[in-house]
Design an enzyme around this catalytic site. Structure first.
Site, PDB file in Angstrom:
ATOM      1  N   ARG A 210       0.824  -1.201   0.000  1.00  0.00           N
ATOM      2  CA  ARG A 210       0.000   0.000   0.000  1.00  0.00           C
ATOM      3  C   ARG A 210       0.867   1.265   0.000  1.00  0.00           C
ATOM      4  O   ARG A 210       0.548   2.242  -0.659  1.00  0.00           O
ATOM      5  CB  ARG A 210      -0.941  -0.024   1.213  1.00  0.00           C
ATOM      6  CG  ARG A 210      -2.173   0.831   1.008  1.00  0.00           C
ATOM      7  CD  ARG A 210      -3.163   0.659   2.142  1.00  0.00           C
ATOM      8  NE  ARG A 210      -4.128  -0.390   1.880  1.00  0.00           N
ATOM      9  CZ  ARG A 210      -4.402  -1.379   2.715  1.00  0.00           C
ATOM     10  NH1 ARG A 210      -3.800  -1.464   3.856  1.00  0.00           N
ATOM     11  NH2 ARG A 210      -5.296  -2.279   2.405  1.00  0.00           N
ATOM     12  N   GLY A 211       1.967   1.226   0.748  1.00  0.00           N
ATOM     13  CA  GLY A 211       2.868   2.382   0.812  1.00  0.00           C
ATOM     14  C   GLY A 211       3.444   2.742  -0.545  1.00  0.00           C
ATOM     15  O   GLY A 211       3.501   3.918  -0.923  1.00  0.00           O
TER      16      GLY A 211
END
Length: 367
Positions: A299-300
């Site tokens: 997600r980062g």
């Protein structure tokens, strides 16, 4: 809501519509650059996944979010539709409107301001998601759905103050809808689904407890705000607020040209976002930063890519630079780091340090 009516010479006439309450202009807000940038980037690309704003009480969180909603241009919606359905995009339409469009029927179109929905702290799941009237469904054979706050927030902004005090299950529901763009309500074998595309903005005070890491990670960005310490700046903020309260219209007129210019920049950025490119080598380095920071999941990486592109579009350029990534990387990653109880390094500093190492930059940002 219909205009109020008055009686004149024995017949009813429509009274003048009520004027909207003036909202403090976004461009007049002093400081809190981190929060403002995170909010603007989410407006340009809602798929970034929302913003979590953590900071002291009385730092203008609510004021800034209301100002942003007021700044945005009006959007085209299907008139009298509970989901603010888009007149032509099927992904942003309720089922009833989609059926009308598929049958070639004309749908009435209206213009309205972008909705900002304030989620009250004591809200129940029914109030948030909506409810199905089982009796009506069984007796009349129709899906009797009473829309909730997620329906109202479609194509708008959903603001949750003190999100860290909200029930974890409700936070999960909000994050699921924000990520998928849909809200599904199921009861007694009856299921209703409607679009719920909104920018989720949560705020909270760290003194009242942190959000659980697995929930925090699902917010696209994390902005930290502090009370302004500089006396001259504090005086400026107080004077501005006093001036606005005394004569809102005159204050708004002063900032009108800046508001219009920023609004146009946001519209242009939304339109040009698809043309923005991010070099492969830079993408590899973003993932290297995430890897070296030991960030769980991908997600980062995804959010940092999206945010850097949104910033580039906002600046009116077509190619992402290292400095674009530098400006967003801390906002996108600081809340995804594993907390080490023995470590006193601020998460923002840690992200910055690893970023400089991976990109071969000096501490001041010069390569």
């Amino acid at each position: 809501m219909a205009n109020p009516t008055a009686v004149e010479n024995g017949r009813s006439v429509h009274a003048a519509p009520l004027r909207r309450r003036p909202v403090f202009p976004f461009t007049a807000i002093v400081g809190q650059e981190e929060m403002k940038l995170a909010l603007l980037l989410n407006i340009i690309d809602p798929k970034i996944g929302g913003v979590m704003i953590m900071g002291d009480r009385g730092t203008g969180k609510s004021t800034t979010i209301r100002a942003l909603a007021d700044l945005l241009p009006e959007i085209a919606v299907v008139a009298d539709d509970p989901f603010n359905s888009h007149p032509s995009d099927p992904e942003l339409m309720g089922d009833a409107v989609r059926q009308q469009v598929e049958q070639g029927l004309d749908v009435p179109v209206a213009k309205q301001k972008v909705t900002m929905v304030d989620l009250p702290l004591g809200a129940t799941e029914d109030r948030v998601c909506g409810t199905i009237d089982i009796e009506k469904a069984l007796s009349e054979g129709v899906k009797a759905f009473e829309p909730g706050l997620l329906a109202k927030a479609n194509r708008g902004i959903l603001y949750v103050d003190e999100v860290n005090l909200l029930d974890d299950h409700l936070v999960d529901v909000l994050l699921d809808s924000a990520a998928s763009g849909w809200n599904t309500v199921e009861r007694e074998g009856i299921s209703v689904r409607h679009p719920a595309r909104f920018v989720l903005v949560g705020s909270g005070n760290p003194e009242e407890g942190e959000l659980r890491p697995q929930l925090l990670d699902r917010f696209g960005m994390h902005a930290e705000i502090r009370t302004v310490k500089e006396p001259a700046l504090r005086v400026q903020i107080v004077e501005q607020r006093t001036e606005f309260d005394q004569d809102p219209q005159s204050f708004l007129d002063t900032y009108q040209s800046q508001q219009t210019e920023l609004q146009q920049r946001l519209v242009n950025a939304q339109e040009s976002l698809k043309q923005v490119t991010l070099d492969y080598d830079l993408r590899v380095k973003i993932s290297q930063v995430c890897s070296e920071l030991d960030v769980d999941g991908l997600r980062g990486d995804i959010v940092t890519n999206r945010a850097a592109k949104a910033l580039t579009a906002f600046e009116g350029r077509a190619e992402v630079t290292v400095q674009d990534i530098r400006r967003v990387v801390t906002l996108c990653l600081r809340h995804r780091l594993r907390k080490d109880p023995l470590e006193s390094i601020d998460s923002g500093y840690k992200v910055d340090k690893v970023f400089n190492q991976v990109f071969g930059l000096q501490e001041d940002g010069q390569g």
